[in-house]
Write a protein that holds these residues in place. Structure first.
Motif, PDB file in Angstrom:
ATOM      1  N   THR A   1       0.849  -1.188   0.000  1.00  0.00           N
ATOM      2  CA  THR A   1       0.000   0.000   0.000  1.00  0.00           C
ATOM      3  C   THR A   1       0.887   1.241   0.000  1.00  0.00           C
ATOM      4  N   ILE A   2       0.669   2.117  -0.987  1.00  0.00           N
ATOM      5  CA  ILE A   2       1.395   3.380  -1.097  1.00  0.00           C
ATOM      6  C   ILE A   2       0.384   4.505  -0.935  1.00  0.00           C
ATOM      7  N   THR A   3       0.591   5.372   0.053  1.00  0.00           N
ATOM      8  CA  THR A   3      -0.358   6.449   0.337  1.00  0.00           C
ATOM      9  C   THR A   3       0.322   7.795   0.168  1.00  0.00           C
ATOM     10  N   TYR A   4      -0.270   8.634  -0.695  1.00  0.00           N
ATOM     11  CA  TYR A   4       0.179  10.016  -0.878  1.00  0.00           C
ATOM     12  C   TYR A   4      -0.820  10.927  -0.177  1.00  0.00           C
ATOM     13  N   SER A   5      -0.318  11.799   0.711  1.00  0.00           N
ATOM     14  CA  SER A   5      -1.202  12.649   1.502  1.00  0.00           C
ATOM     15  C   SER A   5      -0.806  14.106   1.408  1.00  0.00           C
ATOM     16  N   PHE A   6      -1.817  14.970   1.319  1.00  0.00           N
ATOM     17  CA  PHE A   6      -1.653  16.402   1.541  1.00  0.00           C
ATOM     18  C   PHE A   6      -2.286  16.709   2.898  1.00  0.00           C
TER      19      PHE A   6
ATOM     20  N   LYS B   1      -1.810  24.889   7.541  1.00  0.00           N
ATOM     21  CA  LYS B   1      -1.447  26.165   6.921  1.00  0.00           C
ATOM     22  C   LYS B   1      -0.156  26.035   6.128  1.00  0.00           C
ATOM     23  N   GLU B   2       0.631  25.020   6.458  1.00  0.00           N
ATOM     24  CA  GLU B   2       1.889  24.784   5.750  1.00  0.00           C
ATOM     25  C   GLU B   2       1.655  23.833   4.583  1.00  0.00           C
ATOM     26  N   ASN B   3       2.557  23.848   3.615  1.00  0.00           N
ATOM     27  CA  ASN B   3       2.474  22.955   2.461  1.00  0.00           C
ATOM     28  C   ASN B   3       3.246  21.680   2.791  1.00  0.00           C
ATOM     29  N   ILE B   4       2.506  20.646   3.209  1.00  0.00           N
ATOM     30  CA  ILE B   4       3.129  19.407   3.657  1.00  0.00           C
ATOM     31  C   ILE B   4       2.565  18.235   2.847  1.00  0.00           C
ATOM     32  N   PHE B   5       3.483  17.463   2.284  1.00  0.00           N
ATOM     33  CA  PHE B   5       3.183  16.331   1.410  1.00  0.00           C
ATOM     34  C   PHE B   5       3.866  15.104   2.012  1.00  0.00           C
ATOM     35  N   ARG B   6       3.144  13.977   2.088  1.00  0.00           N
ATOM     36  CA  ARG B   6       3.702  12.794   2.749  1.00  0.00           C
ATOM     37  C   ARG B   6       3.484  11.550   1.905  1.00  0.00           C
ATOM     38  N   ILE B   7       4.480  10.667   1.940  1.00  0.00           N
ATOM     39  CA  ILE B   7       4.353   9.341   1.328  1.00  0.00           C
ATOM     40  C   ILE B   7       4.492   8.304   2.434  1.00  0.00           C
ATOM     41  N   THR B   8       3.547   7.356   2.479  1.00  0.00           N
ATOM     42  CA  THR B   8       3.593   6.275   3.448  1.00  0.00           C
ATOM     43  C   THR B   8       3.655   4.952   2.705  1.00  0.00           C
TER      44      THR B   8
ATOM     45  N   THR C   1       8.195  12.647   4.656  1.00  0.00           N
ATOM     46  CA  THR C   1       7.376  13.862   4.728  1.00  0.00           C
ATOM     47  C   THR C   1       8.151  15.027   4.131  1.00  0.00           C
ATOM     48  N   TYR C   2       7.479  15.766   3.247  1.00  0.00           N
ATOM     49  CA  TYR C   2       8.081  16.893   2.549  1.00  0.00           C
ATOM     50  C   TYR C   2       7.366  18.178   2.960  1.00  0.00           C
ATOM     51  N   LYS C   3       8.114  19.128   3.470  1.00  0.00           N
ATOM     52  CA  LYS C   3       7.580  20.442   3.790  1.00  0.00           C
ATOM     53  C   LYS C   3       8.166  21.442   2.792  1.00  0.00           C
ATOM     54  N   ILE C   4       7.285  22.107   2.067  1.00  0.00           N
ATOM     55  CA  ILE C   4       7.697  22.994   0.981  1.00  0.00           C
ATOM     56  C   ILE C   4       7.444  24.437   1.402  1.00  0.00           C
ATOM     57  N   ILE C   5       8.502  25.211   1.466  1.00  0.00           N
ATOM     58  CA  ILE C   5       8.433  26.577   1.985  1.00  0.00           C
ATOM     59  C   ILE C   5       8.866  27.555   0.900  1.00  0.00           C
ATOM     60  N   LYS C   6       8.009  28.525   0.638  1.00  0.00           N
ATOM     61  CA  LYS C   6       8.367  29.591  -0.302  1.00  0.00           C
ATOM     62  C   LYS C   6       9.242  30.611   0.423  1.00  0.00           C
ATOM     63  N   LYS C   7      10.369  30.966  -0.173  1.00  0.00           N
ATOM     64  CA  LYS C   7      11.292  31.872   0.493  1.00  0.00           C
ATOM     65  C   LYS C   7      10.660  33.243   0.734  1.00  0.00           C
ATOM     66  N   GLU C   8       9.852  33.734  -0.224  1.00  0.00           N
ATOM     67  CA  GLU C   8       9.271  35.062  -0.046  1.00  0.00           C
ATOM     68  C   GLU C   8       8.314  35.088   1.140  1.00  0.00           C
ATOM     69  N   ARG C   9       7.696  33.946   1.473  1.00  0.00           N
ATOM     70  CA  ARG C   9       6.815  33.881   2.630  1.00  0.00           C
ATOM     71  C   ARG C   9       7.623  34.144   3.901  1.00  0.00           C
ATOM     72  N   GLU C  10       8.822  33.543   3.992  1.00  0.00           N
ATOM     73  CA  GLU C  10       9.664  33.761   5.151  1.00  0.00           C
ATOM     74  C   GLU C  10      10.010  35.241   5.294  1.00  0.00           C
TER      75      GLU C  10
END
Length: 332
Positions: free
Chosen positions: A132-137, A141-148, A315-324
């Motif tokens: 079983t491969i699970t892709y999750s959003f 408030k943060e952009n977080i993408f996960r694979i299980t 788990t992938y956390k994607i951060i836009k630099k301009e947001r920081e």
């Protein structure tokens, strides 16, 4: 015969992903409508292309000897070459096989779930393996993408799953990217091959413990190891450190956390021509970085005993630099 797939789409915050039932893969991933990964112009090319673009790697991620011996019996993996199996059988592997897919949602996340029963002796591996491969959003408030990754077998078998996403954050190559992760040991190769057979201390050109521009390191690797010519190596995470990888350029900071003990990196310098939506990358050197958290690929580590549950996450956390920058200014 053309390969067929069903595609599923998820959206959350600024993220959008498209997922393929063939290969249980990520065919596209974008932020604010801009591609974060190498994305094919045509689905047919994505499904059939060598290179494992965004697909699940299995039954075994990485390279193992073929034949191998398990419980006293010898097994020769299909599509092996020169005594080595790549990613569980190359184009006979999970990356090119169909999965069943469905979409689910609850208060915490949106997800696409892919399942496959890999029959005993598929690609010559023992045991009926349910995967079983699970892709999750995540609904955050943060952009977080996960694979299980989950699996269980009715016999002792080998199992080591991962994913082969090629990251490129809106740029011509990855030379300007900065890569950091905690590791002082890496895989050592059998002479003349890329087969990991042991552990060695990292050389200076493979030291990414402090902020390291990829161009500087890649130039050093090409000079020190021309037989490989790029970063295509497996590293063990330091045991006393968080298993966290940071990749960033001027636009994006990608934070990758995992419970896997090791990670393989591959910088695509193949110059193989593909037709990407990012047309400037079709034949670009150093066009993307693949990050593959995985079990350290020695055979003794890869054995999945009968009825034992295999479970890992990335788990992938994607951060836009301009947001920081905006947050800093607002706080000031």
């Amino acid at each position: 015969m053309s390969l067929q797939s069903e595609f599923f789409t998820l959206s959350q915050n600024e993220m959008k992903g498209r997922f393929s039932s063939l290969g249980a893969g990520v065919s596209s991933l974008s932020l604010d409508g801009k591609d974060l990964i190498l994305t094919f112009e045509h689905d047919e090319d994505y499904l059939s292309a060598s290179g494992f673009f965004g697909k699940t790697l299995g039954r075994i991620a990485g390279r193992i000897p073929s034949p191998f011996v398990l419980d006293g019996k010898e097994y020769e993996v299909k599509n092996s070459e020169d005594g080595i199996s790549l990613h569980g059988g190359n184009k006979d592997s999970f990356s090119f096989l169909p999965f069943e897919g469905r979409v689910e949602e609850d208060e915490k996340e949106k997800r696409v779930i892919f399942t496959r029963i890999s029959k005993d002796n598929e690609c010559s591996f023992p045991g009926n393996l349910t995967v079983t491969i699970t892709y999750s959003f995540l609904k955050s408030k943060e952009n977080i993408f996960r694979i299980t990754f989950d699996a269980v077998s009715d016999q002792d078998t080998l199992c080591s799953l991962s994913n082969h996403i090629y990251w490129n954050f809106f740029s011509e190559d990855v030379n300007s990217y900065v890569l950091t992760f905690p590791s002082h040991e890496m895989g050592s190769f059998m002479k003349g091959t890329s087969l990991v057979t042991g552990v060695q201390k990292i050389e200076p050109c493979f030291d990414f413990n402090t902020k390291s521009p990829l161009k500087e390191k890649l130039d050093q690797i090409e000079e020190a190891h021309p037989e490989i010519g790029t970063l295509d190596h497996t590293f063990l995470f330091d045991k006393d450190q968080e298993r966290k990888i940071i990749v960033e350029n001027d636009d994006i900071r990608l934070e990758v956390t995992t419970d896997f003990e090791a990670v393989n990196y591959y910088v695509d310098s193949s110059l193989n021509e593909f037709h990407f939506k990012q047309s400037n990358l079709n034949r670009a050197p150093r066009r993307a970085l693949a990050i593959e958290p995985e079990t350290f690929p020695l055979l003794s580590n890869l054995v999945l005993p009968k009825e034992k549950h295999y479970h890992h996450t990335i788990t992938y956390k994607i951060i836009k630099k301009e947001r920081e920058i905006h947050e800093i200014r607002r706080d000031a």
